[in-house]
Design a protein around this motif. Structure first.
Motif, PDB file in Angstrom:
ATOM      1  N   SER A  96       0.884  -0.974  -0.037  1.00 51.99           N
ATOM      2  CA  SER A  96      -0.048   0.038   0.075  1.00 51.99           C
ATOM      3  C   SER A  96       0.767   1.277   0.049  1.00 51.99           C
ATOM      4  O   SER A  96       1.840   1.166   0.808  1.00 51.99           O
ATOM      5  N   ALA A  97       0.418   2.073  -0.846  1.00 49.42           N
ATOM      6  CA  ALA A  97       1.104   3.442  -0.889  1.00 49.42           C
ATOM      7  C   ALA A  97       0.350   4.675  -0.516  1.00 49.42           C
ATOM      8  O   ALA A  97      -0.895   4.508  -0.617  1.00 49.42           O
ATOM      9  N   TYR A  98       0.941   5.638   0.234  1.00 47.96           N
ATOM     10  CA  TYR A  98       0.144   6.636   0.788  1.00 47.96           C
ATOM     11  C   TYR A  98       0.664   8.184   0.517  1.00 47.96           C
ATOM     12  O   TYR A  98       1.893   8.170   0.216  1.00 47.96           O
ATOM     13  N   LEU A  99      -0.141   9.073   0.337  1.00 54.87           N
ATOM     14  CA  LEU A  99       0.525  10.542   0.244  1.00 54.87           C
ATOM     15  C   LEU A  99      -0.115  11.121   1.495  1.00 54.87           C
ATOM     16  O   LEU A  99      -1.253  10.985   1.753  1.00 54.87           O
ATOM     17  N   SER A 100       0.756  11.735   2.127  1.00 55.35           N
ATOM     18  CA  SER A 100       0.070  12.433   3.476  1.00 55.35           C
ATOM     19  C   SER A 100       0.887  13.849   3.516  1.00 55.35           C
ATOM     20  O   SER A 100       2.024  14.294   2.840  1.00 55.35           O
TER      21      SER A 100
ATOM     22  N   VAL B  35       6.604  19.465   1.913  1.00 54.13           N
ATOM     23  CA  VAL B  35       5.191  19.956   1.794  1.00 54.13           C
ATOM     24  C   VAL B  35       4.139  18.405   1.979  1.00 54.13           C
ATOM     25  O   VAL B  35       3.235  18.647   2.235  1.00 54.13           O
ATOM     26  N   ALA B  36       5.066  17.403   1.656  1.00 61.42           N
ATOM     27  CA  ALA B  36       4.011  16.266   1.565  1.00 61.42           C
ATOM     28  C   ALA B  36       5.044  15.090   1.807  1.00 61.42           C
ATOM     29  O   ALA B  36       6.222  15.222   1.633  1.00 61.42           O
ATOM     30  N   ALA B  37       4.381  13.801   2.006  1.00 60.20           N
ATOM     31  CA  ALA B  37       5.178  12.645   1.978  1.00 60.20           C
ATOM     32  C   ALA B  37       4.639  11.479   1.231  1.00 60.20           C
ATOM     33  O   ALA B  37       3.287  11.246   1.154  1.00 60.20           O
ATOM     34  N   LEU B  38       5.427  10.852   0.325  1.00 58.13           N
ATOM     35  CA  LEU B  38       5.047   9.517  -0.030  1.00 58.13           C
ATOM     36  C   LEU B  38       5.594   8.631   0.808  1.00 58.13           C
ATOM     37  O   LEU B  38       6.620   8.494   1.169  1.00 58.13           O
ATOM     38  N   SER B  39       4.769   7.376   0.915  1.00 59.57           N
ATOM     39  CA  SER B  39       5.087   6.317   1.858  1.00 59.57           C
ATOM     40  C   SER B  39       4.724   4.929   1.280  1.00 59.57           C
ATOM     41  O   SER B  39       3.473   5.142   0.701  1.00 59.57           O
ATOM     42  N   VAL B  40       5.386   3.841   1.578  1.00 57.84           N
ATOM     43  CA  VAL B  40       4.621   2.544   1.638  1.00 57.84           C
ATOM     44  C   VAL B  40       4.664   2.043   2.889  1.00 57.84           C
ATOM     45  O   VAL B  40       5.584   2.139   3.520  1.00 57.84           O
ATOM     46  N   VAL B  41       3.635   1.117   3.054  1.00 56.60           N
ATOM     47  CA  VAL B  41       3.760   0.311   4.443  1.00 56.60           C
ATOM     48  C   VAL B  41       3.595  -1.140   4.243  1.00 56.60           C
ATOM     49  O   VAL B  41       2.853  -1.401   3.384  1.00 56.60           O
TER      50      VAL B  41
ATOM     51  N   ALA C 237      17.513  -5.133   2.830  1.00 51.87           N
ATOM     52  CA  ALA C 237      17.946  -4.798   1.611  1.00 51.87           C
ATOM     53  C   ALA C 237      16.589  -4.302   0.661  1.00 51.87           C
ATOM     54  O   ALA C 237      16.844  -3.297   0.011  1.00 51.87           O
ATOM     55  N   GLU C 238      15.694  -5.156   0.794  1.00 47.55           N
ATOM     56  CA  GLU C 238      14.310  -4.696   0.277  1.00 47.55           C
ATOM     57  C   GLU C 238      13.776  -3.513   0.661  1.00 47.55           C
ATOM     58  O   GLU C 238      13.312  -2.579  -0.072  1.00 47.55           O
ATOM     59  N   ALA C 239      13.714  -3.027   1.847  1.00 46.12           N
ATOM     60  CA  ALA C 239      13.714  -1.775   2.371  1.00 46.12           C
ATOM     61  C   ALA C 239      14.302  -0.649   1.877  1.00 46.12           C
ATOM     62  O   ALA C 239      13.647   0.282   1.082  1.00 46.12           O
ATOM     63  N   ARG C 240      15.575  -1.060   1.690  1.00 46.09           N
ATOM     64  CA  ARG C 240      16.436   0.055   0.713  1.00 46.09           C
ATOM     65  C   ARG C 240      15.797   0.168  -0.685  1.00 46.09           C
ATOM     66  O   ARG C 240      15.666   1.211  -0.990  1.00 46.09           O
ATOM     67  N   ARG C 241      15.535  -0.948  -1.081  1.00 43.31           N
ATOM     68  CA  ARG C 241      14.972  -0.754  -2.751  1.00 43.31           C
ATOM     69  C   ARG C 241      13.746   0.016  -2.448  1.00 43.31           C
ATOM     70  O   ARG C 241      13.737   0.890  -3.591  1.00 43.31           O
ATOM     71  N   PHE C 242      12.723  -0.285  -1.931  1.00 41.84           N
ATOM     72  CA  PHE C 242      11.676   0.225  -1.938  1.00 41.84           C
ATOM     73  C   PHE C 242      11.769   1.797  -1.635  1.00 41.84           C
ATOM     74  O   PHE C 242      11.314   2.687  -1.951  1.00 41.84           O
ATOM     75  N   GLY C 243      12.872   2.081  -0.705  1.00 36.92           N
ATOM     76  CA  GLY C 243      13.223   3.477   0.007  1.00 36.92           C
ATOM     77  C   GLY C 243      13.403   4.143  -1.379  1.00 36.92           C
ATOM     78  O   GLY C 243      13.082   5.468  -1.649  1.00 36.92           O
ATOM     79  N   MET C 244      14.268   3.547  -2.187  1.00 36.42           N
ATOM     80  CA  MET C 244      14.606   4.447  -3.512  1.00 36.42           C
ATOM     81  C   MET C 244      13.580   4.622  -4.289  1.00 36.42           C
ATOM     82  O   MET C 244      13.511   5.564  -5.042  1.00 36.42           O
ATOM     83  N   LEU C 245      12.679   3.770  -4.525  1.00 38.20           N
ATOM     84  CA  LEU C 245      11.602   3.741  -5.347  1.00 38.20           C
ATOM     85  C   LEU C 245      10.645   4.974  -4.796  1.00 38.20           C
ATOM     86  O   LEU C 245      10.271   5.791  -5.537  1.00 38.20           O
ATOM     87  N   VAL C 246      10.453   4.963  -3.636  1.00 33.91           N
ATOM     88  CA  VAL C 246       9.627   5.994  -2.843  1.00 33.91           C
ATOM     89  C   VAL C 246      10.076   7.566  -3.094  1.00 33.91           C
ATOM     90  O   VAL C 246       9.759   8.460  -3.572  1.00 33.91           O
ATOM     91  N   ALA C 247      11.403   7.241  -2.892  1.00 33.19           N
ATOM     92  CA  ALA C 247      12.296   8.466  -3.044  1.00 33.19           C
ATOM     93  C   ALA C 247      12.257   9.154  -4.511  1.00 33.19           C
ATOM     94  O   ALA C 247      12.178  10.382  -4.561  1.00 33.19           O
ATOM     95  N   HIS C 248      12.352   8.443  -5.315  1.00 35.14           N
ATOM     96  CA  HIS C 248      12.434   8.693  -6.419  1.00 35.14           C
ATOM     97  C   HIS C 248      11.059   9.445  -7.007  1.00 35.14           C
ATOM     98  O   HIS C 248      11.001  10.219  -7.655  1.00 35.14           O
ATOM     99  N   GLU C 249      10.090   8.629  -6.764  1.00 35.36           N
ATOM    100  CA  GLU C 249       8.528   8.980  -6.973  1.00 35.36           C
ATOM    101  C   GLU C 249       8.438  10.449  -6.405  1.00 35.36           C
ATOM    102  O   GLU C 249       7.834  11.587  -6.894  1.00 35.36           O
ATOM    103  N   ALA C 250       8.909  10.650  -5.126  1.00 32.52           N
ATOM    104  CA  ALA C 250       8.574  11.797  -4.350  1.00 32.52           C
ATOM    105  C   ALA C 250       9.348  12.873  -5.063  1.00 32.52           C
ATOM    106  O   ALA C 250       8.813  13.935  -5.025  1.00 32.52           O
TER     107      ALA C 250
END
Lengths: 229, 229
Positions: A99-103, A178-184, A193-206
């Motif tokens: 799940s992905a969130y915008l807050s 001003v906002a945050a993108l996140s996955v839970v 390792a996967e958390a890092r991968r996800f993190g880079m994805l999220v960071a990139h989108e953000a």
DNA sequence: AAGGACGTTTCAATAAGTGAAAACTACGGT
DNA sequence: ACCGTAGTTTTCACTTATTGAAACGTCCTT
């Protein structure tokens, strides 16, 4: 300047908030909640009722009215941030399955979920949109309040809710978040390792949320909440 | 009893409504819209701003605040009618391929869309949820205000919007219409015979919306807007 | 029957909101 | 550069509109 505010209106809004938070409140409860005398609460709630902001159900209890739903939906529609973010959320779900969130930060020192996309793993659950999220001890809070994270994202394992890991990245045009993108993600399901991968994805989108389109994006950057109009 | 209402609060709420309707309003425009003096409008808008109901963008214009989004989303979540109707809307889309809507009468003599499902034909468009709909000359209005239609549904060809045909049926536990289910079709795409077929589908969904589940449904019938709690 | 909690109404005190006007700023036209 | 118009903000005297205690009726609970 500073302390200009009309007590009556403030009280009415507190009342409205209380009713919406609770979903259903009796007059006495609402009065207690807002720390008002019963008569004042009654008068205020009547006004809110007359304008459609609250309604009374068959039992006489107060509930959020249609006007609230209406204005909220309209506001959501006008908020270009969420429309901008939707493709990004979709991509995050697609890439992570979670799940992905915008807050965004709220006015009261918390955060609010503005939009979400269900992950493919998770069971369907009630919408989090509109939910408040504490800024302390959460990944979202960290990116919203703190400076830009070193890696571009923040991972918080077992934060507010135990057993879930949150990975968040700030949408920060010009340095200010001003906002945050996140996955839970359920913690058991994710490796470091996967958390890092996800993190880079999220960071990139953000990071690309407010940049990719035409030069007009500058306007959006300056006024992230509104439509560029 | 009757006319008890606090002027200040009413005015503030009008202001809030104006801002939300417009999406963005300057102080002067808001004041005009609400027929208030600039100073009063300013004071009230400041109060709304302080409570997060409106916010000022970079240019100083007023926009709906997060609190509105938050409360609206919460309210929508609490509205059990929409959750009840969602499966029905899904089925209608599936069976007709057209967009399906749930609407209820508002406090001001109009109607409000509470939920919708996009048809498979139509292009994706901004959500109609929260939109007002006139009750005069519309299929939804007819079933919401008039008595139960003879066939169980109403077809209005080229009503408010030309070129579209609306087919609506009332959700009326105990005879009183509390909501309407409807599908909307581009007129060119539908024949009279098919309109009847759709009508029966809509009428069937509307009729069974509050009946199929357990005896608890009675509670729901008495209080269609709330959660049975 | 008594006790308590709730919703509602009334009413006098006054706290609170009101709008005109003035100050100040920001444009836009000439 | 100048003046005029429109917008935003502050101030202030007026008084209206909000307030909360108290009282009443009702419905439960004990």
């Amino acid at each position: 300047m500073a302390e200009s505010s009309t007590r009556t209106v403030e009280r009415a809004l507190v009342l409205l908030g209380a009713v919406c938070d609770a979903g259903s409140l009796t007059l006495a409860d609402a009065a207690r909640e807002a720390e008002l005398s019963a008569s004042t609460a009654l008068r205020l709630l009547r006004t809110l009722e007359g304008t459609g902001f609250v309604r009374r159900d068959a039992l006489g209890a107060y509930r959020p009215g249609l006007r609230v739903v209406q204005l909220g939906a309209q506001a959501l529609g006008h908020e270009s941030l969420v429309s901008l973010a939707e493709p990004a959320l979709d991509r995050l779900v697609e890439q992570t399955g979670e799940s992905a969130y915008l807050s965004v930060p709220s006015h009261d020192g918390e955060g609010v979920y503005l939009a979400m996309r269900e992950g493919t793993h998770s069971v369907r659950h009630a919408s989090w949109v509109g939910r408040s999220i504490p800024l302390g001890g959460t990944a979202v809070g960290a990116v919203l309040t703190g400076g830009p994270p070193a890696d571009g994202f923040v991972v918080v394992r077992d934060g507010v809710e135990t057993d879930v890991t949150a990975i968040a990245a700030p949408v920060s045009p010009g340095g200010r978040a001003v906002a945050a993108l996140s996955v839970v993600v359920p913690s058991y399901r994710i490796t470091a390792a996967e958390a890092r991968r996800f993190g880079m994805l999220v960071a990139h989108e953000a990071a690309s949320l407010l940049t990719p389109p035409a030069p007009d994006a500058c306007a959006v950057v300056l006024d992230p909440q509104g439509e560029p109009a």
